[in-house]
Design a protein around this motif. Sequence first.
Motif, PDB file in Angstrom:
ATOM      1  N   ALA A 137       0.826  -1.212   0.000  1.00  0.00           N
ATOM      2  CA  ALA A 137       0.000   0.000   0.000  1.00  0.00           C
ATOM      3  C   ALA A 137       0.857   1.257   0.000  1.00  0.00           C
ATOM      4  N   PHE A 138       1.850   1.311   0.888  1.00  0.00           N
ATOM      5  CA  PHE A 138       2.717   2.480   0.947  1.00  0.00           C
ATOM      6  C   PHE A 138       3.599   2.594  -0.289  1.00  0.00           C
ATOM      7  N   ALA A 139       4.209   1.486  -0.703  1.00  0.00           N
ATOM      8  CA  ALA A 139       5.142   1.522  -1.824  1.00  0.00           C
ATOM      9  C   ALA A 139       4.448   1.949  -3.116  1.00  0.00           C
ATOM     10  N   LEU A 298      15.632  -3.438   6.346  1.00  0.00           N
ATOM     11  CA  LEU A 298      14.698  -2.793   5.422  1.00  0.00           C
ATOM     12  C   LEU A 298      15.416  -1.854   4.461  1.00  0.00           C
ATOM     13  N   LEU A 299      16.259  -0.968   4.996  1.00  0.00           N
ATOM     14  CA  LEU A 299      16.873   0.063   4.162  1.00  0.00           C
ATOM     15  C   LEU A 299      17.992  -0.489   3.286  1.00  0.00           C
ATOM     16  N   ILE A 339      10.014  -0.353   2.400  1.00  0.00           N
ATOM     17  CA  ILE A 339       8.871   0.072   3.220  1.00  0.00           C
ATOM     18  C   ILE A 339       8.151  -1.200   3.656  1.00  0.00           C
ATOM     19  N   GLY A 340       8.377  -1.595   4.878  1.00  0.00           N
ATOM     20  CA  GLY A 340       7.817  -2.879   5.322  1.00  0.00           C
ATOM     21  C   GLY A 340       6.700  -2.737   6.322  1.00  0.00           C
ATOM     22  N   PHE A 341       6.133  -1.572   6.423  1.00  0.00           N
ATOM     23  CA  PHE A 341       5.297  -1.176   7.555  1.00  0.00           C
ATOM     24  C   PHE A 341       4.285  -2.225   8.006  1.00  0.00           C
ATOM     25  N   THR A 342       3.212  -2.448   7.237  1.00  0.00           N
ATOM     26  CA  THR A 342       2.118  -3.294   7.709  1.00  0.00           C
ATOM     27  C   THR A 342       2.568  -4.726   7.985  1.00  0.00           C
ATOM     28  N   GLY A 370      13.054   2.294   9.560  1.00  0.00           N
ATOM     29  CA  GLY A 370      13.439   1.710   8.277  1.00  0.00           C
ATOM     30  C   GLY A 370      12.465   2.028   7.166  1.00  0.00           C
ATOM     31  N   SER A 371      11.170   2.005   7.467  1.00  0.00           N
ATOM     32  CA  SER A 371      10.151   2.266   6.451  1.00  0.00           C
ATOM     33  C   SER A 371      10.154   3.725   6.023  1.00  0.00           C
ATOM     34  N   VAL A 372      10.263   4.643   6.994  1.00  0.00           N
ATOM     35  CA  VAL A 372      10.284   6.074   6.658  1.00  0.00           C
ATOM     36  C   VAL A 372      11.524   6.415   5.835  1.00  0.00           C
TER      37      VAL A 372
END
Length: 387
Positions: A137-139, A298-299, A339-342, A370-372
């Motif tokens: 969703a974010f990506a 993540l990054l 971006i691994g948020f959810t 990491g996501s931000v």
Amino acid sequence: MFDGIKRFFAAPTAGGIVLALATVAALLFSNSPWADLYVAFDRIPGEVRIGADWLVLAKPLQVWVNDLWMAVFFFLVGLEIKREFVHGELSRPAQAALPAVAALGGMALPALIYAAINWGDPVALRGWAIPAATDIAFAIGIVMLLGPRVPPSLKVFLTAVAIIDDLGAIVVIAVFYTAHLSLPMLGAAAACLVLLALLNRAGVRRADVYIVIGLVMWVCVLKSGVHATLAGVATALFIPSDGEDGHSPAEALEHGLHPWVAFGVLPMFAFANAGVSLTGLSGSDLLQPVSLGITAGLLVGKTLGVFGCVWAMVRLGWASAPAGASWGQVFGVSVLCGIGFTMSLFIGGLAFVGLPGDHDTPVKLGVLCGSVLSGVLGALLLAHRSR
């Protein structure tokens, strides 16, 4: 005014924006004078009882969201996976090879980086899969915000990578984050699965029949020790893709569920899970092994894993690069995969259940950081490389 609201919710970026707002709201509430109310909200009790003692499900709100609401999200993910493998970009091996290998690299390298940073701590190592997931969703929302500056081929590539990534996360949850098994309940869930397969073979096209059986299977899976959200994926895979007069029950469900998941399920999950108190925390807390492992995974891990596999596949002549995209743009999209948020928060909630120590705050800090960083850096790279 109402036309403007309708246009906003119809935009492909709207889901990511609402998800971001829910995350910010959770952080604000958990660091405000109303922090106790936020905690009390997460703990609102809810109970489903059938008969006196035949079936009793009593859980706080946060657990209901993570077990039941997220089963709806996984149901939608299952529908998307099936569509892509039956009719979409993953239906032909030649098309699926590049995103499939990129997704595998993007799961393996973050896990290895996390494990290297947390080596020697068997409890912390339980979180190895947290940075291995991508939040579609974010990506996709960021890519859509950039508009024509991102070639269509890269948008398709990112979607395919995220879908395969979700499939990999589902397998990881099923295999590595399963509690003690109840064989009778697991057998009942398997019986529901067989019934779904028989209905599909018999040509039953009514989606509500599958959903009712899926709900029964959800209860059985919940009681079996396997995480209940997997019932959503399993049910979705048996919803018929082809129907009479070209009508697809699976695609109709997917289109119908998408706004409910984008604007209801995922924001609620974010609000219930993203709250973390920053009181007393300092920069050194981000350097704790669990937080650092997730952030670096993540990054750095996602970026190098995805980009490295794409570069190797193209250089070896095993696949073609996304049409019309420069290597700089491919690198930017690879960063966005971090971006691994959810999914990362979801796996983080499973990884340390019942284990000693407080891992909730380090997990949330690592995932958010990491996501931000991945989102901002990836967007800046794509905007710069697209000039």
